[in-house]
Design a protein around this motif. Structure first.
Motif, PDB file in Angstrom:
ATOM      1  N   SER A  92       3.815  33.337 110.427  1.00 34.57           N
ATOM      2  CA  SER A  92       2.673  33.208 111.339  1.00 34.57           C
ATOM      3  C   SER A  92       1.997  31.843 111.237  1.00 34.57           C
ATOM      4  CB  SER A  92       1.650  34.316 111.055  1.00 34.57           C
ATOM      5  OG  SER A  92       2.204  35.584 111.293  1.00 34.57           O
ATOM      6  N   LEU A 129      -3.041  32.868 115.762  1.00 37.63           N
ATOM      7  CA  LEU A 129      -1.839  33.206 115.008  1.00 37.63           C
ATOM      8  C   LEU A 129      -1.864  32.550 113.634  1.00 37.63           C
ATOM      9  CD1 LEU A 129       0.880  34.575 114.815  1.00 37.63           C
ATOM     10  CD2 LEU A 129       1.911  32.625 116.027  1.00 37.63           C
ATOM     11  N   PHE A 180      -4.309  34.439 111.524  1.00 35.72           N
ATOM     12  CA  PHE A 180      -3.717  35.730 111.179  1.00 35.72           C
ATOM     13  C   PHE A 180      -2.775  35.575 109.991  1.00 35.72           C
ATOM     14  CE2 PHE A 180      -0.465  39.059 111.812  1.00 35.72           C
ATOM     15  CZ  PHE A 180      -1.270  40.184 111.872  1.00 35.72           C
ATOM     16  N   GLY A 204       2.668  35.092 118.999  1.00 36.04           N
ATOM     17  CA  GLY A 204       1.532  35.925 118.603  1.00 36.04           C
ATOM     18  C   GLY A 204       1.696  37.348 119.101  1.00 36.04           C
ATOM     19  N   SER A 244       2.329  40.351 116.401  1.00 37.25           N
ATOM     20  CA  SER A 244       1.288  41.389 116.376  1.00 37.25           C
ATOM     21  C   SER A 244       1.878  42.774 116.631  1.00 37.25           C
ATOM     22  CB  SER A 244       0.195  41.079 117.397  1.00 37.25           C
ATOM     23  OG  SER A 244       0.722  41.014 118.712  1.00 37.25           O
ATOM     24  N   SER A 277       3.632  43.811 113.504  1.00 36.09           N
ATOM     25  CA  SER A 277       2.640  44.112 112.466  1.00 36.09           C
ATOM     26  C   SER A 277       1.956  45.451 112.701  1.00 36.09           C
ATOM     27  CB  SER A 277       1.589  42.998 112.416  1.00 36.09           C
ATOM     28  OG  SER A 277       0.633  43.247 111.410  1.00 36.09           O
ATOM     29  N   SER A 334      -4.346  43.020 113.969  1.00 36.02           N
ATOM     30  CA  SER A 334      -3.118  42.828 114.752  1.00 36.02           C
ATOM     31  C   SER A 334      -3.365  43.118 116.225  1.00 36.02           C
ATOM     32  CB  SER A 334      -2.000  43.736 114.223  1.00 36.02           C
ATOM     33  OG  SER A 334      -1.711  43.454 112.872  1.00 36.02           O
ATOM     34  N   LEU A 377      -5.090  40.160 117.729  1.00 33.44           N
ATOM     35  CA  LEU A 377      -4.114  39.096 117.979  1.00 33.44           C
ATOM     36  C   LEU A 377      -3.270  39.413 119.207  1.00 33.44           C
ATOM     37  CD1 LEU A 377      -2.682  36.475 117.098  1.00 33.44           C
ATOM     38  CD2 LEU A 377      -1.170  37.897 115.675  1.00 33.44           C
ATOM     39  N   LEU A 378      -2.857  40.677 119.347  1.00 36.89           N
ATOM     40  CA  LEU A 378      -2.049  41.085 120.496  1.00 36.89           C
ATOM     41  C   LEU A 378      -2.810  40.897 121.807  1.00 36.89           C
ATOM     42  CD1 LEU A 378       0.435  42.403 121.788  1.00 36.89           C
ATOM     43  CD2 LEU A 378      -0.575  44.640 121.261  1.00 36.89           C
TER      44      LEU A 378
END
Length: 215
Positions: A35, A47, A50, A121, A125, A128, A165, A168-169
């Motif tokens: 990441s 990212l 993260f 990213g 995500s 994750s 996550s 981030l998504l």
């Protein structure tokens, strides 16, 4: 005969719990490396942040693994100096990350900086979320069977990783689909909020014998 079965089951469950902890450490190392590299290459602060959070989770994971070994040997024992030190180091690391991410994200908003792409990213995500959610379910299952507050608390903390996550998504997905300015930086601020909460939780745990829920 029941005591022998119970003892055998407990040993097996603690081995599973330790396995979850070790897997979490290894996964976070890999996630952190990938990441941060891709976040730097793609100029995606969300990212990169993260990934930096994943490295901090490694420190926390080491403390968790140590905790599981301790409670297996001495179920009624309290946190030892190693665990408290690991928690304080983790707390300071989270606070440092928060400061860095907030200042950088605000600077990016001010300067109008946008990532090259947030495709990775989205990918990272999703992976994750799937892995962390399975870990949450596994840790909760073991924690309930052992009636272990520390292991259940660790499961709740892993749930925070799921929330991060998801942030981030969302931010990466929105930018990738509609190229909305500043959304990567807004996502970074969302990650900073959870990192701050985790840091605060670490210091609360370090200064108490109670196990907080990371909510």
């Amino acid at each position: 005969m029941e005591n022998i079965i119970t003892t055998t089951d407990n040993i097996r469950l603690y081995k599973i719990a330790l396995g979850f902890a070790l897997f979490t450490i290894i996964y976070n190392i890999a996630e952190g490396l990938i990441s941060t590299y891709l976040g730097f290459e793609d100029e995606s602060l969300a990212l990169f942040g993260f990934g930096a959070d994943s490295f901090i989770e490694v420190i926390s994971g080491i403390g968790i693994a140590h905790m599981i070994i301790r409670i297996q040997k001495r179920p009624d024992s309290n946190k030892d100096p190693f665990e408290r030190t690991a928690l304080r180091i983790t707390g300071f690391a989270f606070y440092g990350l928060v400061v860095a991410l907030v200042f950088t994200s605000l600077y990016n908003i001010w300067s109008g900086h946008k990532p090259i792409t947030t495709f990775w990213g989205v990918v990272i995500s999703i992976v994750s979320i799937a892995i962390m959610w399975m870990l949450v379910l596994g840790k909760r299952n073991v924690g309930k069977k052992l009636d272990s507050e520390p292991i259940l608390s660790d499961a709740n903390c892993t749930m925070v990783c799921v929330y991060m996550s998801i942030i981030l998504l969302i931010s990466s997905g929105i930018y990738e689909l509609w190229n909305i300015p500043y959304i990567d930086s807004v996502g970074t601020l969302g990650l900073s909020y959870f990192a701050f909460k985790e840091g605060k939780e670490c210091f609360e745990k370090a200064n108490s014998d109670k196990y907080c829920g990371c909510h």
